[in-house]
Scaffold this motif. Structure first.
Motif, PDB file in Angstrom:
ATOM      1  N   SER A  44       0.838  -6.181   2.883  1.00 19.40           N
ATOM      2  CA  SER A  44       0.340  -4.817   2.860  1.00 19.40           C
ATOM      3  C   SER A  44      -0.381  -4.552   4.182  1.00 19.40           C
ATOM      4  O   SER A  44      -1.053  -5.446   4.699  1.00 19.40           O
ATOM      5  N   ASP A  91       0.833  -1.213   0.000  1.00 18.65           N
ATOM      6  CA  ASP A  91       0.000   0.000   0.000  1.00 18.65           C
ATOM      7  C   ASP A  91       0.864   1.258   0.000  1.00 18.65           C
ATOM      8  O   ASP A  91       0.508   2.270  -0.590  1.00 18.65           O
ATOM      9  N   ILE A 142      -4.872  -2.487  -4.450  1.00 21.11           N
ATOM     10  CA  ILE A 142      -3.892  -3.448  -3.916  1.00 21.11           C
ATOM     11  C   ILE A 142      -4.421  -4.871  -4.089  1.00 21.11           C
ATOM     12  O   ILE A 142      -3.690  -5.786  -4.452  1.00 21.11           O
TER      13      ILE A 142
END
Ligand code: AMP
Length: 489
Positions: free
Chosen positions: A185, A157, A192
Protein backbone atom coordinates in the motif's frame (compact mmCIF):
# COMPACT_ATOMS: atom_id res chain seq x y z
CA UNK A 1 25.96 -1.73 -2.42
CA UNK A 2 23.67 -4.74 -2.86
CA UNK A 3 23.60 -6.31 -6.31
CA UNK A 4 20.99 -8.64 -7.79
CA UNK A 5 23.37 -11.57 -7.36
CA UNK A 6 23.22 -11.04 -3.56
CA UNK A 7 19.48 -11.73 -3.60
CA UNK A 8 19.58 -15.50 -4.28
CA UNK A 9 17.37 -15.31 -7.35
CA UNK A 10 17.56 -18.14 -9.91
CA UNK A 11 19.68 -17.92 -13.02
CA UNK A 12 16.51 -17.68 -15.21
CA UNK A 13 15.29 -14.65 -13.34
CA UNK A 14 18.74 -13.06 -13.27
CA UNK A 15 18.96 -13.34 -17.05
CA UNK A 16 15.60 -11.60 -17.46
CA UNK A 17 16.69 -8.87 -15.02
CA UNK A 18 19.89 -8.36 -17.00
CA UNK A 19 17.86 -8.18 -20.24
CA UNK A 20 15.79 -5.42 -18.63
CA UNK A 21 18.95 -3.41 -18.14
CA UNK A 22 18.70 -3.21 -14.32
CA UNK A 23 22.06 -2.96 -12.64
CA UNK A 24 21.03 -2.72 -8.98
CA UNK A 25 17.91 -3.64 -7.05
CA UNK A 26 15.79 -0.74 -5.86
CA UNK A 27 15.38 -0.36 -2.05
CA UNK A 28 12.04 -2.22 -1.98
CA UNK A 29 13.54 -5.05 -4.05
CA UNK A 30 16.63 -5.23 -1.88
CA UNK A 31 14.55 -5.45 1.28
CA UNK A 32 11.58 -7.54 0.18
CA UNK A 33 13.04 -10.21 -2.13
CA UNK A 34 15.08 -12.15 0.50
CA UNK A 35 12.09 -12.36 2.86
CA UNK A 36 9.66 -13.38 0.14
CA UNK A 37 12.05 -16.14 -0.96
CA UNK A 38 12.16 -17.30 2.68
CA UNK A 39 8.37 -17.69 2.61
CA UNK A 40 7.66 -14.79 4.98
CA UNK A 41 4.59 -12.55 4.75
CA UNK A 42 5.49 -8.97 3.77
CA UNK A 43 3.80 -5.68 4.56
CA UNK A 44 5.24 -3.19 2.10
CA UNK A 45 4.69 0.52 2.34
CA UNK A 46 5.61 1.57 -1.18
CA UNK A 47 4.03 3.17 -4.16
CA UNK A 48 4.38 2.59 -7.86
CA UNK A 49 7.59 3.91 -9.34
CA UNK A 50 9.72 2.32 -6.63
CA UNK A 51 10.22 -0.99 -8.46
CA UNK A 52 7.53 -2.57 -6.29
CA UNK A 53 6.12 -4.83 -9.01
CA UNK A 54 9.45 -6.55 -9.61
CA UNK A 55 9.93 -6.84 -5.83
CA UNK A 56 7.15 -9.42 -5.74
CA UNK A 57 7.15 -10.83 -9.31
CA UNK A 58 10.85 -11.79 -9.32
CA UNK A 59 10.75 -13.98 -6.17
CA UNK A 60 7.29 -15.33 -7.07
CA UNK A 61 8.65 -16.67 -10.35
CA UNK A 62 11.22 -18.67 -8.40
CA UNK A 63 8.76 -19.84 -5.73
CA UNK A 64 6.35 -21.07 -8.42
CA UNK A 65 9.04 -22.77 -10.49
CA UNK A 66 8.45 -25.93 -8.46
CA UNK A 67 5.11 -27.61 -9.20
CA UNK A 68 2.44 -27.36 -11.83
CA UNK A 69 -0.94 -25.67 -12.00
CA UNK A 70 -4.12 -27.68 -12.58
CA UNK A 71 -7.14 -26.56 -14.60
CA UNK A 72 -9.10 -23.77 -12.89
CA UNK A 73 -6.80 -24.00 -9.86
CA UNK A 74 -4.25 -21.17 -9.98
CA UNK A 75 -1.31 -21.41 -7.61
CA UNK A 76 -0.95 -17.73 -6.86
CA UNK A 77 -3.21 -14.71 -6.97
CA UNK A 78 -2.45 -11.02 -7.43
CA UNK A 79 -5.26 -8.56 -6.74
CA UNK A 80 -5.09 -5.15 -8.41
CA UNK A 81 -7.57 -2.26 -8.14
CA UNK A 82 -7.70 -1.41 -11.85
CA UNK A 83 -7.60 -3.25 -15.12
CA UNK A 84 -4.63 -1.23 -16.30
CA UNK A 85 -2.55 -2.14 -13.28
CA UNK A 86 -3.52 -5.79 -13.63
CA UNK A 87 -2.47 -5.73 -17.28
CA UNK A 88 0.79 -4.04 -16.32
CA UNK A 89 1.60 -6.70 -13.72
CA UNK A 90 0.85 -9.36 -16.34
CA UNK A 91 3.38 -7.68 -18.65
CA UNK A 92 5.92 -7.81 -15.85
CA UNK A 93 5.42 -11.57 -15.51
CA UNK A 94 5.98 -11.95 -19.24
CA UNK A 95 9.13 -9.85 -19.07
CA UNK A 96 10.72 -11.41 -15.99
CA UNK A 97 9.39 -14.93 -16.57
CA UNK A 98 10.54 -15.22 -20.20
CA UNK A 99 13.10 -17.94 -19.42
CA UNK A 100 10.62 -20.04 -17.43
CA UNK A 101 7.50 -21.99 -18.41
CA UNK A 102 5.27 -20.14 -16.00
CA UNK A 103 1.66 -19.72 -17.11
CA UNK A 104 -0.52 -16.78 -16.20
CA UNK A 105 -4.16 -15.74 -16.54
CA UNK A 106 -5.75 -12.32 -16.35
CA UNK A 107 -9.28 -11.79 -15.04
CA UNK A 108 -10.34 -8.20 -15.61
CA UNK A 109 -13.63 -6.53 -16.39
CA UNK A 110 -14.41 -5.01 -19.77
CA UNK A 111 -12.95 -7.85 -21.83
CA UNK A 112 -14.38 -11.15 -22.99
CA UNK A 113 -14.87 -13.45 -20.05
CA UNK A 114 -14.99 -16.50 -22.33
CA UNK A 115 -11.43 -15.89 -23.54
CA UNK A 116 -10.19 -15.35 -20.00
CA UNK A 117 -11.87 -18.54 -18.82
CA UNK A 118 -10.21 -20.53 -21.60
CA UNK A 119 -6.78 -19.50 -20.31
CA UNK A 120 -7.79 -20.35 -16.75
CA UNK A 121 -9.05 -23.71 -17.91
CA UNK A 122 -5.59 -24.60 -19.24
CA UNK A 123 -4.11 -24.07 -15.76
CA UNK A 124 -2.42 -20.88 -14.53
CA UNK A 125 0.51 -20.57 -12.14
CA UNK A 126 -0.29 -16.90 -11.64
CA UNK A 127 -3.75 -15.36 -11.68
CA UNK A 128 -3.85 -11.57 -11.87
CA UNK A 129 -7.30 -10.11 -11.24
CA UNK A 130 -9.47 -7.21 -10.25
CA UNK A 131 -11.70 -8.20 -7.29
CA UNK A 132 -15.10 -7.84 -9.01
CA UNK A 133 -14.34 -9.97 -12.04
CA UNK A 134 -12.62 -12.58 -9.87
CA UNK A 135 -15.71 -13.01 -7.69
CA UNK A 136 -17.99 -13.14 -10.75
CA UNK A 137 -15.96 -16.01 -12.13
CA UNK A 138 -15.75 -17.74 -8.75
CA UNK A 139 -19.52 -17.46 -8.21
CA UNK A 140 -20.08 -19.10 -11.60
CA UNK A 141 -18.07 -22.07 -10.35
CA UNK A 142 -15.32 -21.58 -12.94
CA UNK A 143 -12.51 -21.07 -10.47
CA UNK A 144 -11.13 -22.91 -7.44
CA UNK A 145 -9.07 -20.89 -4.99
CA UNK A 146 -8.02 -23.69 -2.65
CA UNK A 147 -4.59 -24.12 -4.24
CA UNK A 148 -3.43 -20.50 -3.84
CA UNK A 149 -0.02 -20.59 -2.16
CA UNK A 150 0.93 -16.94 -2.63
CA UNK A 151 -1.47 -14.01 -2.42
CA UNK A 152 -0.50 -10.45 -3.36
CA UNK A 153 -2.76 -7.56 -2.43
CA UNK A 154 -1.43 -4.57 -4.31
CA UNK A 155 -2.38 -0.90 -3.89
CA UNK A 156 -4.52 -1.67 -0.83
CA UNK A 157 -5.25 1.98 -0.09
CA UNK A 158 -6.63 2.43 -3.58
CA UNK A 159 -8.82 -0.64 -3.10
CA UNK A 160 -10.21 1.08 -0.01
CA UNK A 161 -10.82 4.35 -1.89
CA UNK A 162 -12.66 2.48 -4.61
CA UNK A 163 -14.90 0.46 -2.29
CA UNK A 164 -13.32 -2.92 -3.08
CA UNK A 165 -12.38 -3.92 0.44
CA UNK A 166 -15.50 -6.06 1.10
CA UNK A 167 -14.71 -8.00 -2.10
CA UNK A 168 -11.10 -8.39 -1.03
CA UNK A 169 -12.18 -9.62 2.41
CA UNK A 170 -14.45 -12.18 0.81
CA UNK A 171 -11.71 -13.38 -1.54
CA UNK A 172 -9.25 -13.78 1.33
CA UNK A 173 -11.85 -15.77 3.29
CA UNK A 174 -11.96 -18.25 0.39
CA UNK A 175 -8.22 -18.97 0.51
CA UNK A 176 -6.29 -21.51 2.55
CA UNK A 177 -4.76 -20.12 5.73
CA UNK A 178 -1.41 -21.71 5.01
CA UNK A 179 -0.65 -19.30 2.15
CA UNK A 180 2.06 -16.64 1.95
CA UNK A 181 0.64 -13.12 1.76
CA UNK A 182 2.31 -10.00 0.37
CA UNK A 183 0.47 -6.78 1.05
CA UNK A 184 1.42 -3.44 -0.52
CA UNK A 185 0.00 0.00 0.00
CA UNK A 186 1.29 3.49 -0.76
CA UNK A 187 -0.19 4.79 2.48
CA UNK A 188 -1.14 3.04 5.71
CA UNK A 189 -4.23 4.72 7.17
CA UNK A 190 -5.83 2.89 10.14
CA UNK A 191 -8.36 0.85 8.08
CA UNK A 192 -5.51 -0.48 5.92
CA UNK A 193 -3.46 -1.34 9.03
CA UNK A 194 -6.39 -3.26 10.44
CA UNK A 195 -6.76 -5.22 7.21
CA UNK A 196 -3.06 -6.00 7.15
CA UNK A 197 -3.30 -7.26 10.74
CA UNK A 198 -6.18 -9.53 9.73
CA UNK A 199 -4.58 -10.93 6.56
CA UNK A 200 -0.90 -11.28 7.47
CA UNK A 201 0.98 -13.56 9.83
CA UNK A 202 4.11 -12.18 11.47
CA UNK A 203 4.91 -10.02 8.42
CA UNK A 204 8.24 -8.43 7.64
CA UNK A 205 7.44 -4.74 7.50
CA UNK A 206 9.18 -2.74 4.83
CA UNK A 207 8.77 0.93 4.16
CA UNK A 208 10.48 2.73 1.32
CA UNK A 209 10.50 6.42 0.58
CA UNK A 210 7.14 7.57 1.86
CA UNK A 211 5.08 9.30 -0.83
CA UNK A 212 5.93 12.76 0.46
CA UNK A 213 9.64 12.34 -0.25
CA UNK A 214 9.17 10.09 -3.24
CA UNK A 215 9.55 12.40 -6.17
CA UNK A 216 12.79 14.22 -5.40
CA UNK A 217 13.55 14.37 -9.11
CA UNK A 218 10.29 16.17 -9.89
CA UNK A 219 10.07 19.96 -9.83
CA UNK A 220 6.73 21.55 -9.09
CA UNK A 221 4.95 24.68 -10.22
CA UNK A 222 1.49 26.15 -9.89
CA UNK A 223 -0.34 28.88 -11.74
CA UNK A 224 -3.26 30.47 -9.93
CA UNK A 225 -5.79 31.76 -12.44
CA UNK A 226 -7.92 34.71 -11.45
CA UNK A 227 -11.66 34.22 -11.41
CA UNK A 228 -12.36 37.83 -10.47
CA UNK A 229 -15.76 39.08 -11.54
CA UNK A 230 -16.36 36.12 -13.81
CA UNK A 231 -18.70 33.17 -13.66
CA UNK A 232 -17.64 29.55 -13.24
CA UNK A 233 -17.66 28.93 -16.98
CA UNK A 234 -15.23 31.73 -17.67
CA UNK A 235 -12.98 30.50 -14.92
CA UNK A 236 -12.93 27.07 -16.55
CA UNK A 237 -12.17 28.65 -19.90
CA UNK A 238 -9.31 30.58 -18.36
CA UNK A 239 -7.99 27.39 -16.86
CA UNK A 240 -7.97 25.77 -20.29
CA UNK A 241 -6.17 28.79 -21.68
CA UNK A 242 -3.63 28.58 -18.85
CA UNK A 243 -3.15 24.88 -19.56
CA UNK A 244 -2.32 25.62 -23.19
CA UNK A 245 0.14 28.34 -22.17
CA UNK A 246 1.79 25.95 -19.74
CA UNK A 247 2.21 23.37 -22.49
CA UNK A 248 3.60 25.96 -24.91
CA UNK A 249 5.96 27.63 -22.46
CA UNK A 250 7.48 24.49 -20.97
CA UNK A 251 9.43 21.85 -22.76
CA UNK A 252 6.61 19.29 -22.73
CA UNK A 253 7.69 16.17 -24.61
CA UNK A 254 4.78 14.09 -23.37
CA UNK A 255 2.35 14.58 -20.50
CA UNK A 256 -0.54 13.17 -18.56
CA UNK A 257 -3.16 15.85 -17.88
CA UNK A 258 -5.28 15.05 -14.83
CA UNK A 259 -8.83 16.28 -14.29
CA UNK A 260 -10.83 15.68 -11.10
CA UNK A 261 -14.01 14.85 -12.99
CA UNK A 262 -14.65 12.49 -15.84
CA UNK A 263 -16.80 15.07 -17.58
CA UNK A 264 -13.92 17.55 -17.61
CA UNK A 265 -11.63 14.93 -19.14
CA UNK A 266 -13.88 15.10 -22.23
CA UNK A 267 -14.13 18.89 -22.16
CA UNK A 268 -10.38 19.48 -21.80
CA UNK A 269 -9.58 16.86 -24.42
CA UNK A 270 -11.98 18.39 -26.97
CA UNK A 271 -10.60 21.85 -26.28
CA UNK A 272 -6.98 20.75 -26.78
CA UNK A 273 -7.78 18.93 -30.02
CA UNK A 274 -9.70 21.96 -31.27
CA UNK A 275 -6.61 24.06 -30.64
CA UNK A 276 -4.48 21.66 -32.64
CA UNK A 277 -2.79 19.65 -29.86
CA UNK A 278 -2.01 15.97 -30.23
CA UNK A 279 -4.11 14.59 -27.36
CA UNK A 280 -6.03 11.48 -26.36
CA UNK A 281 -8.25 10.76 -23.39
CA UNK A 282 -8.62 8.03 -20.81
CA UNK A 283 -11.30 7.44 -18.20
CA UNK A 284 -13.17 4.53 -16.71
CA UNK A 285 -16.30 4.79 -18.87
CA UNK A 286 -14.44 4.03 -22.09
CA UNK A 287 -14.53 0.52 -23.52
CA UNK A 288 -11.59 -1.54 -22.36
CA UNK A 289 -10.36 -2.02 -25.92
CA UNK A 290 -10.23 1.77 -26.38
CA UNK A 291 -8.43 2.25 -23.07
CA UNK A 292 -5.84 -0.36 -24.03
CA UNK A 293 -5.31 1.15 -27.46
CA UNK A 294 -4.93 4.69 -26.11
CA UNK A 295 -2.43 3.53 -23.52
CA UNK A 296 -0.44 1.61 -26.08
CA UNK A 297 -0.21 4.71 -28.27
CA UNK A 298 0.94 6.80 -25.32
CA UNK A 299 3.50 4.21 -24.25
CA UNK A 300 4.85 3.89 -27.79
CA UNK A 301 5.29 7.66 -27.96
CA UNK A 302 2.67 8.05 -30.70
CA UNK A 303 0.67 10.52 -28.66
CA UNK A 304 1.94 13.58 -26.84
CA UNK A 305 -0.80 14.44 -24.36
CA UNK A 306 -3.20 12.15 -22.52
CA UNK A 307 -6.06 13.75 -20.60
CA UNK A 308 -7.19 11.38 -17.87
CA UNK A 309 -8.97 10.76 -14.59
CA UNK A 310 -7.21 9.55 -11.45
CA UNK A 311 -8.45 6.00 -11.47
CA UNK A 312 -7.72 5.33 -15.12
CA UNK A 313 -4.17 6.56 -14.77
CA UNK A 314 -3.33 5.07 -11.39
CA UNK A 315 0.09 3.45 -11.40
CA UNK A 316 0.58 3.74 -15.14
CA UNK A 317 4.12 3.22 -16.21
CA UNK A 318 4.86 5.38 -19.22
CA UNK A 319 8.53 5.45 -19.86
CA UNK A 320 10.20 8.82 -19.54
CA UNK A 321 7.16 11.02 -19.10
CA UNK A 322 8.40 14.61 -19.07
CA UNK A 323 5.35 16.26 -17.44
CA UNK A 324 2.32 15.73 -15.28
CA UNK A 325 -0.17 18.56 -15.65
CA UNK A 326 -3.00 19.00 -13.18
CA UNK A 327 -5.92 20.74 -14.81
CA UNK A 328 -7.54 20.61 -11.36
CA UNK A 329 -6.02 20.62 -7.89
CA UNK A 330 -6.98 17.24 -6.43
CA UNK A 331 -9.07 17.35 -3.23
CA UNK A 332 -6.99 14.61 -1.68
CA UNK A 333 -3.31 15.54 -1.28
CA UNK A 334 -2.28 11.91 -1.73
CA UNK A 335 -3.80 11.96 -5.21
CA UNK A 336 -1.37 14.75 -6.04
CA UNK A 337 1.52 12.54 -5.00
CA UNK A 338 0.16 9.63 -7.02
CA UNK A 339 -0.30 11.84 -10.05
CA UNK A 340 3.19 13.29 -10.00
CA UNK A 341 4.59 9.80 -9.40
CA UNK A 342 3.94 9.18 -13.12
CA UNK A 343 6.90 11.40 -13.95
CA UNK A 344 10.44 11.51 -12.60
CA UNK A 345 10.50 7.70 -12.54
CA UNK A 346 13.61 5.58 -12.14
CA UNK A 347 15.74 8.62 -11.26
CA UNK A 348 14.77 10.71 -14.29
CA UNK A 349 13.74 14.33 -13.95
CA UNK A 350 10.19 15.46 -14.48
CA UNK A 351 7.96 18.44 -13.94
CA UNK A 352 4.55 18.65 -12.25
CA UNK A 353 2.58 21.76 -13.17
CA UNK A 354 -0.81 22.62 -11.73
CA UNK A 355 -3.56 25.02 -12.73
CA UNK A 356 -5.52 26.35 -9.74
CA UNK A 357 -8.26 28.81 -8.92
CA UNK A 358 -8.08 31.02 -5.80
CA UNK A 359 -10.67 28.81 -4.07
CA UNK A 360 -8.28 25.83 -4.27
CA UNK A 361 -6.14 27.39 -1.53
CA UNK A 362 -7.08 24.87 1.14
CA UNK A 363 -6.18 21.91 -1.07
CA UNK A 364 -2.90 23.44 -2.21
CA UNK A 365 -1.98 24.04 1.45
CA UNK A 366 -2.69 20.39 2.26
CA UNK A 367 -0.53 19.24 -0.66
CA UNK A 368 2.33 21.52 0.36
CA UNK A 369 2.11 20.16 3.88
CA UNK A 370 2.24 16.56 2.62
CA UNK A 371 5.17 17.08 0.26
CA UNK A 372 6.91 19.23 2.86
CA UNK A 373 7.65 22.23 0.66
CA UNK A 374 5.88 25.11 -1.01
CA UNK A 375 4.97 24.76 -4.67
CA UNK A 376 6.56 27.65 -6.58
CA UNK A 377 4.09 30.01 -8.24
CA UNK A 378 4.26 30.53 -12.01
CA UNK A 379 2.90 33.50 -13.92
CA UNK A 380 1.91 33.20 -17.56
CA UNK A 381 1.85 35.98 -20.14
CA UNK A 382 -1.70 37.12 -20.85
CA UNK A 383 -3.27 35.11 -18.01
CA UNK A 384 -4.36 37.27 -15.06
CA UNK A 385 -3.10 35.62 -11.90
CA UNK A 386 -4.39 35.74 -8.35
CA UNK A 387 -3.68 34.73 -4.76
CA UNK A 388 -4.89 31.46 -3.31
CA UNK A 389 -7.69 31.86 -0.78
CA UNK A 390 -8.11 29.55 2.17
CA UNK A 391 -11.66 29.05 3.40
CA UNK A 392 -13.62 29.81 0.26
CA UNK A 393 -15.94 27.02 -0.78
CA UNK A 394 -14.96 25.35 -4.02
CA UNK A 395 -17.34 26.17 -6.81
CA UNK A 396 -16.80 22.88 -8.70
CA UNK A 397 -18.69 22.82 -12.02
CA UNK A 398 -20.81 19.81 -11.12
CA UNK A 399 -22.04 21.06 -7.79
CA UNK A 400 -23.23 24.37 -9.12
CA UNK A 401 -26.95 24.66 -9.62
CA UNK A 402 -27.84 21.27 -8.26
CA UNK A 403 -29.61 20.32 -5.11
CA UNK A 404 -29.49 16.62 -5.02
CA UNK A 405 -28.61 14.02 -2.48
CA UNK A 406 -25.35 12.28 -3.23
CA UNK A 407 -24.93 8.64 -4.09
CA UNK A 408 -23.94 6.80 -0.92
CA UNK A 409 -20.55 5.63 -2.16
CA UNK A 410 -17.80 6.21 -4.67
CA UNK A 411 -18.58 9.77 -5.58
CA UNK A 412 -15.20 10.90 -6.74
CA UNK A 413 -13.69 8.18 -8.84
CA UNK A 414 -14.73 6.55 -12.01
CA UNK A 415 -15.13 2.84 -11.77
CA UNK A 416 -12.84 0.28 -13.32
CA UNK A 417 -14.95 -2.62 -12.15
CA UNK A 418 -18.72 -2.69 -11.92
CA UNK A 419 -19.36 -4.87 -8.97
CA UNK A 420 -18.56 -2.65 -6.03
CA UNK A 421 -20.65 0.20 -7.38
CA UNK A 422 -23.89 -1.65 -7.90
CA UNK A 423 -24.77 -2.24 -4.31
CA UNK A 424 -24.15 -5.97 -4.25
CA UNK A 425 -22.48 -5.85 -0.90
CA UNK A 426 -22.57 -4.40 2.58
CA UNK A 427 -19.91 -1.95 3.71
CA UNK A 428 -17.14 -3.59 5.66
CA UNK A 429 -15.67 -2.32 8.93
CA UNK A 430 -12.72 -0.99 6.99
CA UNK A 431 -14.98 0.94 4.65
CA UNK A 432 -17.07 2.52 7.33
CA UNK A 433 -13.93 4.16 8.64
CA UNK A 434 -12.89 5.39 5.20
CA UNK A 435 -10.98 8.68 5.09
CA UNK A 436 -13.09 11.79 5.61
CA UNK A 437 -12.58 12.93 2.02
CA UNK A 438 -14.80 10.19 0.65
CA UNK A 439 -17.57 11.09 3.06
CA UNK A 440 -17.24 14.81 2.44
CA UNK A 441 -17.27 14.39 -1.32
CA UNK A 442 -20.35 12.19 -1.06
CA UNK A 443 -22.37 15.09 0.29
CA UNK A 444 -21.80 17.27 -2.73
CA UNK A 445 -21.39 15.05 -5.77
CA UNK A 446 -24.51 14.71 -7.92
CA UNK A 447 -25.75 11.36 -9.18
CA UNK A 448 -24.23 10.46 -12.53
CA UNK A 449 -25.96 11.29 -15.80
CA UNK A 450 -28.78 13.20 -14.13
CA UNK A 451 -29.40 16.68 -15.33
CA UNK A 452 -31.82 19.16 -13.82
CA UNK A 453 -34.46 20.44 -16.24
CA UNK A 454 -34.24 24.18 -16.92
CA UNK A 455 -37.36 24.86 -14.86
CA UNK A 456 -36.12 22.88 -11.89
CA UNK A 457 -32.63 24.33 -12.04
CA UNK A 458 -32.03 26.69 -9.13
CA UNK A 459 -30.70 30.18 -9.80
CA UNK A 460 -26.95 30.70 -9.69
CA UNK A 461 -27.36 32.57 -6.41
CA UNK A 462 -29.07 29.56 -4.88
CA UNK A 463 -26.36 27.29 -6.11
CA UNK A 464 -23.83 28.91 -3.81
CA UNK A 465 -25.83 27.99 -0.73
CA UNK A 466 -25.05 24.60 0.77
CA UNK A 467 -27.87 22.07 0.33
CA UNK A 468 -29.21 20.94 3.68
CA UNK A 469 -30.33 17.35 4.14
CA UNK A 470 -32.09 16.18 0.99
CA UNK A 471 -32.75 19.71 -0.27
CA UNK A 472 -35.94 19.94 -2.35
CA UNK A 473 -35.75 16.34 -3.32
CA UNK A 474 -37.89 13.78 -1.48
CA UNK A 475 -36.91 10.22 -2.37
CA UNK A 476 -39.74 7.97 -3.52
CA UNK A 477 -39.30 5.52 -0.70
CA UNK A 478 -40.20 8.21 1.86
CA UNK A 479 -43.54 8.82 0.11
CA UNK A 480 -44.49 5.17 -0.08
CA UNK A 481 -47.47 4.17 2.06
CA UNK A 482 -46.58 1.99 5.01
CA UNK A 483 -48.99 -0.82 5.83
CA UNK A 484 -49.18 -1.34 9.58
CA UNK A 485 -50.01 -4.82 10.96
CA UNK A 486 -53.57 -5.15 12.25
CA UNK A 487 -53.90 -4.94 16.00
CA UNK A 488 -54.78 -8.22 17.65
CA UNK A 489 -58.04 -8.05 19.51
P1 AMP B 1 7.00 -0.10 -10.46
O1 AMP B 1 7.24 0.57 -9.16
O2 AMP B 1 6.87 -1.57 -10.32
O3 AMP B 1 5.83 0.51 -11.19
O4 AMP B 1 8.29 0.12 -11.39
C1 AMP B 1 8.65 1.38 -11.88
C2 AMP B 1 9.64 1.32 -13.03
O5 AMP B 1 10.94 0.96 -12.53
C3 AMP B 1 9.32 0.29 -14.10
O6 AMP B 1 9.47 0.92 -15.35
C4 AMP B 1 10.36 -0.79 -13.95
O7 AMP B 1 10.68 -1.37 -15.19
C5 AMP B 1 11.53 -0.02 -13.38
N1 AMP B 1 12.41 -0.84 -12.51
C6 AMP B 1 12.04 -1.84 -11.68
N2 AMP B 1 13.12 -2.35 -11.04
C7 AMP B 1 14.19 -1.64 -11.46
C8 AMP B 1 15.59 -1.67 -11.17
N3 AMP B 1 16.09 -2.53 -10.28
N4 AMP B 1 16.39 -0.79 -11.80
C9 AMP B 1 15.88 0.09 -12.70
N5 AMP B 1 14.58 0.19 -13.03
C10 AMP B 1 13.73 -0.66 -12.42
Amino acid sequence: MTTFSDLQLSEHVMRAVADSGYTHPTPIQEQAIPFILMGRDVLGSAQTGTGKTASFTLPMIDILSVGRARARMPRSLILEPTRELAAQVAENFDKYGRYTKLTKALLIGGESMADQLKVLERGADVLIATPGRLLDVFDRGKLLLSDIKVLVIDEADRMLDMGFIPDVERIVSLLARSRQTLFFSATMPPPIRRLADAFLTNPKEISVSPPATMAETVSHGIVVVSDEGEGALSAQRRKRQALRRLIDSHDVRNALIFCNRKRDVGVVHRSLVRHGYDAGLLHGDLAQSTRTEVLERMKRGDMKLLVCSDVAARGLDIEDLSHVLNFDVPSNPEDYVHRIGRTGRAGRTGQALTVALPEDGKYVAQIEQLIGKPIPRITLDGIPDAELVIGRRRRGGEVKGRKRPAPATRPHHDKPDNRAANGQRKPSPAETTAPPRAAAAATVAPPRRQRASPSSRPSSRDSDKPVKGLGDHVPAFLLREVKLPKKES
